[in-house]
Design an enzyme around this catalytic site. Sequence first.
Site, mmCIF file in Angstrom:
data_model
loop_
_atom_site.group_PDB
_atom_site.id
_atom_site.type_symbol
_atom_site.label_atom_id
_atom_site.label_comp_id
_atom_site.label_asym_id
_atom_site.label_seq_id
_atom_site.Cartn_x
_atom_site.Cartn_y
_atom_site.Cartn_z
ATOM 1 N N LYS A 246 4.018 -6.824 -7.752
ATOM 2 C CA LYS A 246 4.105 -5.361 -7.697
ATOM 3 C C LYS A 246 4.845 -5.181 -6.270
ATOM 4 C CE LYS A 246 -0.568 -4.845 -6.786
ATOM 5 N NZ LYS A 246 -1.981 -4.136 -7.049
ATOM 6 N N ASP B 136 0.749 -11.741 -0.825
ATOM 7 C CA ASP B 136 -0.474 -11.488 -1.550
ATOM 8 C C ASP B 136 -0.465 -12.464 -2.838
ATOM 9 O OD1 ASP B 136 -1.778 -9.726 -0.230
ATOM 10 O OD2 ASP B 136 -1.266 -8.048 -1.348
#
Length: 563
Positions: A159, A176
């Site tokens: 995202k 991440d």
Amino acid sequence: MASGSGFLGQISSMEEADFAEKDPSGRYIRYDDVLGRGAFKTVYKAFDEVDGIEVAWNLVSIEDVMQMPGQLERLYSEVHLLKALKHENIIKLFYSWVDEKNKTINMITELFTSGSLRVYRKKHRKVDPKAIKNWARQILKGLNYLHSQNPPVIHRDLKCDNIFVNGNTGEVKIGDLGLATVLQQPTARSVIGTPEFMAPELYEEEYNELVDIYSFGMCMLEMVTCEYPYNECRNQAQIYKKVTSNIKPQSLGKVDDPQVRQFIEKCLLPASSRPTALELSKDPFLARDGGKDSALLASSSTSSKYVRPPQLEHLPMDVDHNENKSVSSNEDYPWSQTIELQRIAENKEFRLRGERSDDVTASMVLRIADPSGKCRIVHFAFYLESDTATAIAEEMVEELHLTSQEVVVIADMIDDFIMQLLSDRTSSHHNQNSPRLTHEDHEAANQQTVNSKDEEAAGQSMKSDISADYYFPYSANDGNAAMEAGRDAESMSSYLDSCSMMSTIYNLSISDNDYPEDLKTELNLIESQFNQSFQDLLKLKEDAIENAKRKWITKKQKAVNIS
């Protein structure tokens, strides 16, 4: 010459006084400048004295990680992947180590001063289509690299919050990787991620690397419209219902350019028809002349606004995969300690855990487990100025098909949580000679009913900032007692599993007989280093357990002596 040496010595002394910590190798120094905070991690600005560049120093408290099931596994998964993966569009991990004395895990990564792509796009609303295409190409290059590994690596939480930007060069990198997995079977099975960006097949627990392509499509939608996907939904359950019913976000209707919309829709096709990262990178849309796209962002850049609640900007490698949850500094909110409540009702265990995020928001995680082996975990935000415990509980029940008794239990737990939260805040303010909460404040907390200023504000506040909803089986042979048994052991064993998973990346690439001697030496060194790190962590865990037992025994003895 002597005077020059003296001058340099003075500079060296001044520098040493300015930094807070130095890594074991003596190469990296950490400053007190905080770049970002997560649930158990703090990111500081640091400096590489060898290359003369600024870097990010990620400091993780081992004791905090141990209190959050699964986080240790995710942390080690990220460390292993970043050490093994080398690509210009994947964030770099320079160095990592365990500090036994301070009981911390430390990681030195690249520093991206411009923050995440989401924050960057929010800050710069008028962006030429060429720039968005440039970002898209770089993201696809990174995804293609991950998916081309043998076996493939799936990010599972792609995202704009997890994509980082260097504003000076336009460079974009994927970060991440804490939820990433190595696909050793044709399909993966665990349900994990951020609902707004999760492909339908993720919920069905049968998926492959193409789930990242779906998430990329949602990233493109956010980059073009400046809106978070599915922001029309009020909670995670509504998002789940739309995604599994193949209902696209309303923001897709705001994309006026047919070619842009077609490109995004390709990414959101069913898995069997969805293109790969390599195929998308060759799509004519990304090769189009930017001059023809002058109106691409016209409507979105001038009228669209982010409707998500204000959040802390997550800096690179924020292992706190909520992703959307804002966790504030204890210096700003000294009452933000974690609160955990537990109830047993209708042969089910309810656990509510959370903390205050800011002046108006509390972040919570509700875990419901039953003896049949099914466990549901719901992340949500509670907006203190407009939400009520009953309303939040009823929304969950409406979508998750819980019983009326469970509504009462959940609402009661949320009420207790808010009461304790406000009570802790009162104590903290009193300790700091700050004004106490008034009687009216406590009455409002007791009633848990605060009228919103208008209907629009109420609707806005009810859009809970939810990171994920997991459904997975657990071992429940002995009822509720078995739910927590062996959790820490599983986290540690999962670390060993992750070691073996990463080994297969190499083992499946070339056979043992094909290893050159220098590669064998390097692989053996890596293996020994991580085994030593594991032993160090295991020792720290055992020490922490023994300390906890001693404290409990001492406390018990004092109570007996007093009586």
